[in-house]
Design an enzyme around this catalytic site. Structure first.
Site, PDB file in Angstrom:
ATOM      1  N   SER A   1      21.998   5.878  22.993  1.00 51.02           N
ATOM      2  CA  SER A   1      22.433   7.282  22.986  1.00 51.02           C
ATOM      3  C   SER A   1      23.920   7.463  22.695  1.00 51.02           C
ATOM      4  O   SER A   1      24.416   8.585  22.745  1.00 51.02           O
ATOM      5  CB  SER A   1      22.097   7.933  24.331  1.00 51.02           C
ATOM      6  OG  SER A   1      22.866   7.330  25.354  1.00 51.02           O
TER       7      SER A   1
ATOM      8  N   SER B   1      18.373  16.356  20.654  1.00 48.99           N
ATOM      9  CA  SER B   1      19.830  16.406  20.851  1.00 48.99           C
ATOM     10  C   SER B   1      20.471  17.410  19.905  1.00 48.99           C
ATOM     11  O   SER B   1      20.013  17.598  18.774  1.00 48.99           O
ATOM     12  CB  SER B   1      20.407  15.024  20.560  1.00 48.99           C
ATOM     13  OG  SER B   1      21.800  15.111  20.353  1.00 48.99           O
TER      14      SER B   1
ATOM     15  N   GLU C   1      22.983  16.786  18.407  1.00 53.32           N
ATOM     16  CA  GLU C   1      23.434  15.971  17.266  1.00 53.32           C
ATOM     17  C   GLU C   1      22.507  16.149  16.067  1.00 53.32           C
ATOM     18  O   GLU C   1      22.876  15.812  14.941  1.00 53.32           O
ATOM     19  CB  GLU C   1      23.513  14.494  17.649  1.00 53.32           C
ATOM     20  CG  GLU C   1      24.719  14.129  18.479  1.00 53.32           C
ATOM     21  CD  GLU C   1      26.040  14.242  17.722  1.00 53.32           C
ATOM     22  OE1 GLU C   1      26.168  13.643  16.656  1.00 53.32           O
ATOM     23  OE2 GLU C   1      26.937  14.952  18.208  1.00 53.32           O
TER      24      GLU C   1
ATOM     25  N   TYR D   1      22.179   8.001  14.751  1.00 50.03           N
ATOM     26  CA  TYR D   1      21.706   8.522  16.036  1.00 50.03           C
ATOM     27  C   TYR D   1      21.055   9.903  15.818  1.00 50.03           C
ATOM     28  O   TYR D   1      19.927  10.143  16.260  1.00 50.03           O
ATOM     29  CB  TYR D   1      22.863   8.634  17.042  1.00 50.03           C
ATOM     30  CG  TYR D   1      22.444   9.376  18.286  1.00 50.03           C
ATOM     31  CD1 TYR D   1      21.697   8.748  19.273  1.00 50.03           C
ATOM     32  CD2 TYR D   1      22.730  10.734  18.440  1.00 50.03           C
ATOM     33  CE1 TYR D   1      21.261   9.444  20.395  1.00 50.03           C
ATOM     34  CE2 TYR D   1      22.292  11.431  19.557  1.00 50.03           C
ATOM     35  CZ  TYR D   1      21.570  10.781  20.533  1.00 50.03           C
ATOM     36  OH  TYR D   1      21.130  11.482  21.631  1.00 50.03           O
TER      37      TYR D   1
ATOM     38  N   GLY E   1      28.156   7.680  31.567  1.00 52.65           N
ATOM     39  CA  GLY E   1      28.666   6.358  31.180  1.00 52.65           C
ATOM     40  C   GLY E   1      30.129   6.450  30.748  1.00 52.65           C
ATOM     41  O   GLY E   1      30.555   7.476  30.214  1.00 52.65           O
TER      42      GLY E   1
ATOM     43  N   PHE F   1      31.429   7.578  26.998  1.00 52.09           N
ATOM     44  CA  PHE F   1      31.400   8.962  26.500  1.00 52.09           C
ATOM     45  C   PHE F   1      32.720   9.647  26.843  1.00 52.09           C
ATOM     46  O   PHE F   1      33.353   9.336  27.854  1.00 52.09           O
ATOM     47  CB  PHE F   1      30.209   9.717  27.095  1.00 52.09           C
ATOM     48  CG  PHE F   1      28.902   9.108  26.688  1.00 52.09           C
ATOM     49  CD1 PHE F   1      28.311   9.434  25.477  1.00 52.09           C
ATOM     50  CD2 PHE F   1      28.287   8.170  27.494  1.00 52.09           C
ATOM     51  CE1 PHE F   1      27.125   8.835  25.077  1.00 52.09           C
ATOM     52  CE2 PHE F   1      27.097   7.567  27.109  1.00 52.09           C
ATOM     53  CZ  PHE F   1      26.509   7.898  25.898  1.00 52.09           C
TER      54      PHE F   1
ATOM     55  N   LYS G   1      35.282   8.994  30.007  1.00 47.49           N
ATOM     56  CA  LYS G   1      36.439   8.183  29.608  1.00 47.49           C
ATOM     57  C   LYS G   1      37.714   8.905  30.043  1.00 47.49           C
ATOM     58  O   LYS G   1      38.654   8.290  30.557  1.00 47.49           O
ATOM     59  CB  LYS G   1      36.415   7.961  28.086  1.00 47.49           C
ATOM     60  CG  LYS G   1      37.554   7.106  27.594  1.00 47.49           C
ATOM     61  CD  LYS G   1      37.389   6.787  26.114  1.00 47.49           C
ATOM     62  CE  LYS G   1      38.608   6.028  25.599  1.00 47.49           C
ATOM     63  NZ  LYS G   1      38.534   5.791  24.151  1.00 47.49           N
TER      64      LYS G   1
ATOM     65  N   GLY H   1      40.248   9.513  20.344  1.00 46.46           N
ATOM     66  CA  GLY H   1      40.086   9.805  18.914  1.00 46.46           C
ATOM     67  C   GLY H   1      40.311  11.285  18.639  1.00 46.46           C
ATOM     68  O   GLY H   1      41.347  11.852  19.011  1.00 46.46           O
TER      69      GLY H   1
ATOM     70  N   ARG I   1      32.682  20.865  21.708  1.00 49.02           N
ATOM     71  CA  ARG I   1      31.366  20.605  22.274  1.00 49.02           C
ATOM     72  C   ARG I   1      30.997  21.685  23.281  1.00 49.02           C
ATOM     73  O   ARG I   1      31.862  22.281  23.925  1.00 49.02           O
ATOM     74  CB  ARG I   1      31.337  19.248  22.998  1.00 49.02           C
ATOM     75  CG  ARG I   1      31.387  18.036  22.079  1.00 49.02           C
ATOM     76  CD  ARG I   1      30.106  17.888  21.272  1.00 49.02           C
ATOM     77  NE  ARG I   1      30.099  16.717  20.397  1.00 49.02           N
ATOM     78  CZ  ARG I   1      30.633  16.686  19.173  1.00 49.02           C
ATOM     79  NH1 ARG I   1      31.211  17.753  18.656  1.00 49.02           N
ATOM     80  NH2 ARG I   1      30.563  15.586  18.440  1.00 49.02           N
TER      81      ARG I   1
ATOM     82  N   PRO J   1      33.229   7.900  11.316  1.00 53.61           N
ATOM     83  CA  PRO J   1      33.177   8.033   9.855  1.00 53.61           C
ATOM     84  C   PRO J   1      32.673   9.409   9.418  1.00 53.61           C
ATOM     85  O   PRO J   1      33.093   9.930   8.392  1.00 53.61           O
ATOM     86  CB  PRO J   1      32.188   6.945   9.431  1.00 53.61           C
ATOM     87  CG  PRO J   1      32.103   6.002  10.580  1.00 53.61           C
ATOM     88  CD  PRO J   1      32.459   6.758  11.815  1.00 53.61           C
TER      89      PRO J   1
HETATM   90  N1  GDD Z   1      33.176   8.654  23.033  1.00 57.34           N
HETATM   91  C1  GDD Z   1      34.387   9.096  22.627  1.00 57.34           C
HETATM   92  N2  GDD Z   1      35.497   8.314  22.873  1.00 57.34           N
HETATM   93  N3  GDD Z   1      34.467  10.277  21.967  1.00 57.34           N
HETATM   94  C2  GDD Z   1      35.693  10.703  21.599  1.00 57.34           C
HETATM   95  C3  GDD Z   1      36.871   9.979  21.846  1.00 57.34           C
HETATM   96  C4  GDD Z   1      36.769   8.710  22.498  1.00 57.34           C
HETATM   97  O1  GDD Z   1      37.748   8.016  22.749  1.00 57.34           O
HETATM   98  N4  GDD Z   1      37.923  10.686  21.375  1.00 57.34           N
HETATM   99  C5  GDD Z   1      37.437  11.816  20.852  1.00 57.34           C
HETATM  100  N5  GDD Z   1      36.084  11.831  20.980  1.00 57.34           N
HETATM  101  C6  GDD Z   1      35.181  12.903  20.484  1.00 57.34           C
HETATM  102  C7  GDD Z   1      34.039  12.375  19.597  1.00 57.34           C
HETATM  103  O2  GDD Z   1      34.529  12.141  18.261  1.00 57.34           O
HETATM  104  C8  GDD Z   1      33.071  13.554  19.710  1.00 57.34           C
HETATM  105  O3  GDD Z   1      33.414  14.556  18.768  1.00 57.34           O
HETATM  106  C9  GDD Z   1      33.290  14.107  21.114  1.00 57.34           C
HETATM  107  O4  GDD Z   1      34.509  13.491  21.591  1.00 57.34           O
HETATM  108  C10 GDD Z   1      32.178  13.809  22.120  1.00 57.34           C
HETATM  109  O5  GDD Z   1      31.844  12.439  22.049  1.00 57.34           O
HETATM  110  P1  GDD Z   1      30.841  11.755  23.122  1.00 57.34           P
HETATM  111  O6  GDD Z   1      31.258  12.096  24.495  1.00 57.34           O
HETATM  112  O7  GDD Z   1      30.745  10.314  22.767  1.00 57.34           O
HETATM  113  O8  GDD Z   1      29.466  12.524  22.941  1.00 57.34           O
HETATM  114  P2  GDD Z   1      28.672  13.012  21.619  1.00 57.34           P
HETATM  115  O9  GDD Z   1      28.917  14.483  21.475  1.00 57.34           O
HETATM  116  O10 GDD Z   1      28.940  12.148  20.466  1.00 57.34           O
HETATM  117  O11 GDD Z   1      27.144  12.759  22.034  1.00 57.34           O
HETATM  118  C11 GDD Z   1      26.639  13.058  23.337  1.00 57.34           C
HETATM  119  O12 GDD Z   1      26.008  14.313  23.336  1.00 57.34           O
HETATM  120  C12 GDD Z   1      24.835  14.395  22.530  1.00 57.34           C
HETATM  121  C13 GDD Z   1      24.289  15.817  22.645  1.00 57.34           C
HETATM  122  O13 GDD Z   1      25.042  16.651  21.815  1.00 57.34           O
HETATM  123  C14 GDD Z   1      25.688  11.930  23.738  1.00 57.34           C
HETATM  124  O14 GDD Z   1      25.303  12.107  25.089  1.00 57.34           O
HETATM  125  C15 GDD Z   1      24.442  11.962  22.876  1.00 57.34           C
HETATM  126  O15 GDD Z   1      23.513  10.977  23.335  1.00 57.34           O
HETATM  127  C16 GDD Z   1      23.812  13.355  22.981  1.00 57.34           C
HETATM  128  O16 GDD Z   1      22.647  13.451  22.192  1.00 57.34           O
END
Ligand code: GDD
Length: 315
Positions: free
Chosen positions: A70, A111, A113, A135, A171, A174, A178, A197, A203, A265
């Site tokens: 995920s 999702s 996504e 994904y 986790g 995410f 983090k 990043g 979101r 990317p």
């Molecule tokens: N993980 C991560 N780490 N994300 C970062 C970082 C970093 O250091 N810096 C910026 N981001 C940005 C990512 O580029 C993304 O746009 C956003 O933070 C959220 O990243 P994540 O928390 O990794 O979650 P996600 O949105 O990609 O996906 C999650 O939500 C989905 C539902 O919309 C996951 O839980 C997926 O499994 C789920 O389907």
């Protein structure tokens, strides 16, 4: 999910990999609150036989298929295992339920996504999918498989298109966790920097405790269907960062370092969901606000490290 079902009087069974059963202290730490009250079975999403066997032993009445690779970022590092686990894993789950307990109600974790480079804002159940990672592609395939099993075999199979849902159990990889764990480490004097990043991504973040209620409600309906579950509010990663640091009385600008290696990317820039269909049909809505979610996560991580969060007005 398990906590919710136990509170409702369900007998709860779960599937974990054999290595996790053999190493529970490390691998099952987030199940601590419920572990003694649920029955865990060893199986793998990569093996139809193992899933079939568990389904045949348990004969479930409701099946919540949440398992997946995920982490979106990782799907760029290993496209093959992401597609393999998520697409075949979902297919195996659906096929095992259909073959053994066709009356069982089935939930698939779709999702936001799947919307990816979203063609409209906000996203509804009618918005076209344009996934931006394997994904996202794997979730579109799982969504289509679920609908196909509903239409072809008459299964009570529903999909939730859930937007990001968080809690102190998230986790560490995410972004929300983090950030909150990084803030706690900095406040505790154990770290001086947080590398992140893309801070401009937006979101729609809700609380996982409320989102599992929506999943349960979907399976209590007479007819299976698909639902968008979201708060209807969107925030940048930067807003999350600012609030989290402010909660311990720190200015994020002194600690956050941009790291180009953490950009994806292909990014999903803006997610914002419209859950009005779920509100009307399921009578579901969220209560926990963005600020309260950030605060709960920061406080939980601070508590673990023995840090007192300085409560400041979070505007
Ligand atoms: N993980 C991560 N780490 N994300 C970062 C970082 C970093 O250091 N810096 C910026 N981001 C940005 C990512 O580029 C993304 O746009 C956003 O933070 C959220 O990243 P994540 O928390 O990794 O979650 P996600 O949105 O990609 O996906 C999650 O939500 C989905 C539902 O919309 C996951 O839980 C997926 O499994 C789920 O389907």
């Amino acid at each position: 999910m398990a906590e919710l079902l136990l509170a409702k009087g369900y007998e709860v069974h779960g599937i974990v990999r054999r290595v996790a059963i053999e190493d529970p202290e490390h691998r099952l730490v987030r199940l601590e609150a419920v572990r003694s009250r649920i029955k865990l079975h060893a199986a793998s999403l990569e093996s139809y036989a193992s899933i079939h066997q568990v389904v045949a032993n348990v004969l479930p009445e409701e099946c919540y298929h949440l398992a997946a690779q995920s982490f979106v970022s990782y799907s760029f590092d290993d496209e093959f295992s992401t597609l393999n686990a998520n697409v075949n894993g979902t297919h195996f789950m659906l096929a095992a339920v259909k073959n053994v307990v066709p009356e069982c109600r089935f939930y698939f974790a779709g999702s936001s996504e799947m919307f990816g480079k979203a063609e409209e804002v906000p996203q509804t159940g009618r918005t076209r999918f344009h996934p931006r990672s394997t994904y996202g592609i794997s979730k579109v395939a799982g969504f289509d498989l679920t609908r196909n099993y509903r239409e072809a075999y008459g299964m009570h199979a529903s999909s939730g298109i859930l937007f990001n849902h968080e809690s102190p159990r998230r986790g560490y990889e995410f972004v929300t966790r983090k950030i909150t764990s990084g803030v706690a480490r900095i406040a505790a004097g154990r770290s001086t920097e947080l590398r992140l990043g893309n801070l401009d991504a937006k979101r729609d973040w809700g609380h996982a405790r409320e989102y599992v209620e929506a999943m349960w409600l979907m399976l209590q309906q007479d007819q299976p269907d698909d639902y968008v579950i979201a708060t209807g509010e969107t925030h940048t990663v930067q807003e999350f960062v600012e609030l989290a640091f402010a909660h311990v009385g720190l200015d994020y600008r002194n600690y956050v370092t941009p790291d180009p290696d953490l950009f994806r990317p292909a990014e999903v820039n803006l997610l914002l969901g419209d859950a009005s269909y779920a509100k009307n049909r399921l009578r579901w809505s969220h209560v926990v606000a963005f600020e309260a979610l950030v605060r709960e996560m920061v406080e939980a991580d601070c508590r673990t490290l023995g840090v007192q969060a300085k409560v400041r007005s979070m505007v």
